[in-house]
Write a protein that holds these residues in place. Sequence first.
Motif, PDB file in Angstrom:
ATOM      1  N   VAL A   1     100.664  28.186  -1.596  1.00 22.10           N
ATOM      2  CA  VAL A   1     101.176  29.193  -0.660  1.00 22.10           C
ATOM      3  C   VAL A   1     100.522  29.045   0.711  1.00 22.10           C
ATOM      4  N   ASP A   2      99.223  28.812   0.759  1.00 22.28           N
ATOM      5  CA  ASP A   2      98.549  28.674   2.050  1.00 22.28           C
ATOM      6  C   ASP A   2      99.183  27.596   2.944  1.00 22.28           C
ATOM      7  N   PRO A   3      99.558  26.421   2.400  1.00 20.69           N
ATOM      8  CA  PRO A   3     100.142  25.388   3.270  1.00 20.69           C
ATOM      9  C   PRO A   3     101.502  25.739   3.862  1.00 20.69           C
ATOM     10  N   LEU A   4     102.140  26.824   3.388  1.00 22.60           N
ATOM     11  CA  LEU A   4     103.431  27.215   3.958  1.00 22.60           C
ATOM     12  C   LEU A   4     103.325  27.551   5.439  1.00 22.60           C
ATOM     13  N   ALA A   5     102.101  27.846   5.894  1.00 22.70           N
ATOM     14  CA  ALA A   5     101.917  28.167   7.313  1.00 22.70           C
ATOM     15  C   ALA A   5     102.378  27.029   8.214  1.00 22.70           C
ATOM     16  N   VAL A   6     102.309  25.792   7.699  1.00 21.49           N
ATOM     17  CA  VAL A   6     102.750  24.654   8.514  1.00 21.49           C
ATOM     18  C   VAL A   6     103.829  23.823   7.819  1.00 21.49           C
ATOM     19  N   ASN A   7     104.068  24.087   6.542  1.00 21.80           N
ATOM     20  CA  ASN A   7     105.040  23.303   5.788  1.00 21.80           C
ATOM     21  C   ASN A   7     106.286  24.088   5.398  1.00 21.80           C
ATOM     22  N   GLY A   8     106.320  25.387   5.732  1.00 23.00           N
ATOM     23  CA  GLY A   8     107.429  26.225   5.313  1.00 23.00           C
ATOM     24  C   GLY A   8     108.447  26.459   6.414  1.00 23.00           C
TER      25      GLY A   8
ATOM     26  N   TYR B   1     110.384  28.552   9.593  1.00 23.56           N
ATOM     27  CA  TYR B   1     109.871  29.138  10.831  1.00 23.56           C
ATOM     28  C   TYR B   1     109.538  30.621  10.575  1.00 23.56           C
ATOM     29  N   GLY B   2     108.519  31.122  11.261  1.00 21.30           N
ATOM     30  CA  GLY B   2     108.187  32.536  11.169  1.00 21.30           C
ATOM     31  C   GLY B   2     107.623  32.948   9.826  1.00 21.30           C
ATOM     32  N   THR B   3     106.984  32.007   9.128  1.00 18.80           N
ATOM     33  CA  THR B   3     106.365  32.358   7.851  1.00 18.80           C
ATOM     34  C   THR B   3     105.017  33.013   8.110  1.00 18.80           C
ATOM     35  N   GLY B   4     104.843  34.223   7.595  1.00 16.99           N
ATOM     36  CA  GLY B   4     103.567  34.912   7.705  1.00 16.99           C
ATOM     37  C   GLY B   4     102.929  35.035   6.336  1.00 16.99           C
ATOM     38  N   LYS B   5     101.631  35.271   6.310  1.00 19.72           N
ATOM     39  CA  LYS B   5     100.924  35.370   5.032  1.00 19.72           C
ATOM     40  C   LYS B   5      99.829  36.413   5.140  1.00 19.72           C
ATOM     41  N   TRP B   6      99.638  37.151   4.036  1.00 17.56           N
ATOM     42  CA  TRP B   6      98.598  38.174   4.042  1.00 17.56           C
ATOM     43  C   TRP B   6      97.229  37.549   3.833  1.00 17.56           C
ATOM     44  N   SER B   7      96.228  38.059   4.518  1.00 14.83           N
ATOM     45  CA  SER B   7      94.825  37.707   4.296  1.00 14.83           C
ATOM     46  C   SER B   7      94.587  36.209   4.264  1.00 14.83           C
ATOM     47  N   THR B   8      95.141  35.487   5.229  1.00 17.23           N
ATOM     48  CA  THR B   8      95.002  34.031   5.190  1.00 17.23           C
ATOM     49  C   THR B   8      93.565  33.576   5.378  1.00 17.23           C
ATOM     50  N   THR B   9      92.716  34.428   5.953  1.00 20.19           N
ATOM     51  CA  THR B   9      91.335  34.011   6.194  1.00 20.19           C
ATOM     52  C   THR B   9      90.362  34.596   5.183  1.00 20.19           C
ATOM     53  N   SER B  10      90.844  35.317   4.169  1.00 20.91           N
ATOM     54  CA  SER B  10      89.927  35.919   3.201  1.00 20.91           C
ATOM     55  C   SER B  10      89.278  34.834   2.353  1.00 20.91           C
ATOM     56  N   PRO B  11      87.947  34.889   2.179  1.00 22.48           N
ATOM     57  CA  PRO B  11      87.272  33.854   1.384  1.00 22.48           C
ATOM     58  C   PRO B  11      87.394  34.132  -0.099  1.00 22.48           C
ATOM     59  N   GLY B  12      87.088  33.120  -0.877  1.00 19.46           N
ATOM     60  CA  GLY B  12      87.010  33.293  -2.321  1.00 19.46           C
ATOM     61  C   GLY B  12      88.358  33.329  -3.006  1.00 19.46           C
ATOM     62  N   SER B  13      88.301  33.503  -4.315  1.00 21.35           N
ATOM     63  CA  SER B  13      89.503  33.488  -5.144  1.00 21.35           C
ATOM     64  C   SER B  13      89.948  34.898  -5.463  1.00 21.35           C
ATOM     65  N   ARG B  14      91.263  35.081  -5.531  1.00 23.61           N
ATOM     66  CA  ARG B  14      91.803  36.373  -5.945  1.00 23.61           C
ATOM     67  C   ARG B  14      92.268  36.327  -7.402  1.00 23.61           C
ATOM     68  N   VAL B  15      91.886  35.298  -8.116  1.00 22.42           N
ATOM     69  CA  VAL B  15      92.226  35.195  -9.532  1.00 22.42           C
ATOM     70  C   VAL B  15      91.411  36.219 -10.309  1.00 22.42           C
ATOM     71  N   ARG B  16      92.047  36.898 -11.248  1.00 25.36           N
ATOM     72  CA  ARG B  16      91.341  37.895 -12.056  1.00 25.36           C
ATOM     73  C   ARG B  16      91.770  37.785 -13.515  1.00 25.36           C
TER      74      ARG B  16
END
Length: 454
Positions: free
Chosen positions: A404-411, A413-428
């Motif tokens: 999902v993160d690479p969609l910023a340049v590979n997706g 036009y106008g693709t936005g993403k939440w918390s793109t700079t948040s560190p660590g994993s959100r896996v739970r």
Amino acid sequence: MKSVRLGCGAAWARDRFDHAPDLVARGKLDYLCFDSMSEVTMSAAQVAKMDNASMVPYDPYLVERMRPILQDCKRNGTRIITNQGWLDPVAAARRLVQLAQELDIEGLKVAAVSGGLLHRSIADMNLSFSETGEPVAQARDRILSAEVYLGAEGIVQALDQGADIVITTRVADACVYLGPLAYEFGWSFDDCHAMARGMIIGHLMECGTQITGGYFADPGYKDVPDLANVGAPIAEVTEATAFITKLPETGGVVSEATCKEQLIYEVQDPATYFCPDCIADLTRVSFKQAGENRVEILMDKPGRPKTDTLKALIGLDEGFMTEEMVLFAGPGALARAQLTQGILHERFRKIGLDAKEMRMDYVGLNAVHRESTPATDVEPYEVVLRIAVRTDTRAEADKLRKEVDPLAVNGTYGTGKWSTTSPGSRVRPVVGLSSALVPRQNVPFEMTLHTRPG
């Protein structure tokens, strides 16, 4: 005629903190009761303890809730009943004795009601899951937790020993109210109608402000005044009567409608509501408005004898999950979201993502009702694509963000993403809940008393 006045200090672990101090200050309460549970509470606590051994085994908000009220409750003679003991009520009781020392409260008696934690033994009891009929033993290696819903007997024993505070492990939510009522009125646990009466009152009170307008309000249909300052409920009970009310000068409303909605909340069969100490027949309950924000509860022999079994919630290891969100706005937002969904499916195929479950929803369009969502011919101005996966391993779940993160340049036009700079994993971790019925004789409980000298 003897009257007992009980207030609801909290309806779940993260409920508001200002209800209890207001009730203590103005409520003239005999008992202040706290429900700190949801179905997943103790399973989640088990997982948190596995991840971090320094986590306290009881409600982490225990001290924060008790510190502002403990001195006044002791001074006023208001006794506290709470299920914030979670995995270790004894540890919680000792912490409250320590808090009493910090606050210089002399002679505080804290009782711990423990028992019902069966995660080490339930696989050997020859039980089956209620949902599937499959043997619990087959899931032995996946069992993370197993807690039985205890009844109110331990609470009554604690009050009989003079406890100022009773702190329990998992008991049925309404039992934090049934316990003091059974103690005050001397009800026998063999009197199914008395038990049902107390459980029904507790069931109405356990969800706190849901009966005073919270989770009831629906603008234009069911308007509730000053919901930002909604008042917590108070039960006034005698041997013959029971009323629900709230403090004056608080927001919300207590009406026949709020009481009816709460009565059937989370109930499958109103005529057969299984409780640890009885079966309650909610069809034998009615309500009568008895004044402004005051409703009488009318009950006509609402009980049947308790069953030979108690319900256990069993937490099962179901792997890991994570989610990501991609944002689109402006003309063509939905088309770009749909194109992105197709891109991700192709990428997941290419990297061999092994997802046991996957969901892709459009938040605001179909994320809640999914396939049942009515069709619309209105083109949305903004769309949020939510992607969630469940996998067997943490590493497999972490692949989602790496696509999902690479969609910023590979997706698109106008693709936005939440918390793109948040560190660590959100896996739970994922804890799946199942249930089983355990013979009562296999579920002992223990009451211990802990006292600050003085």
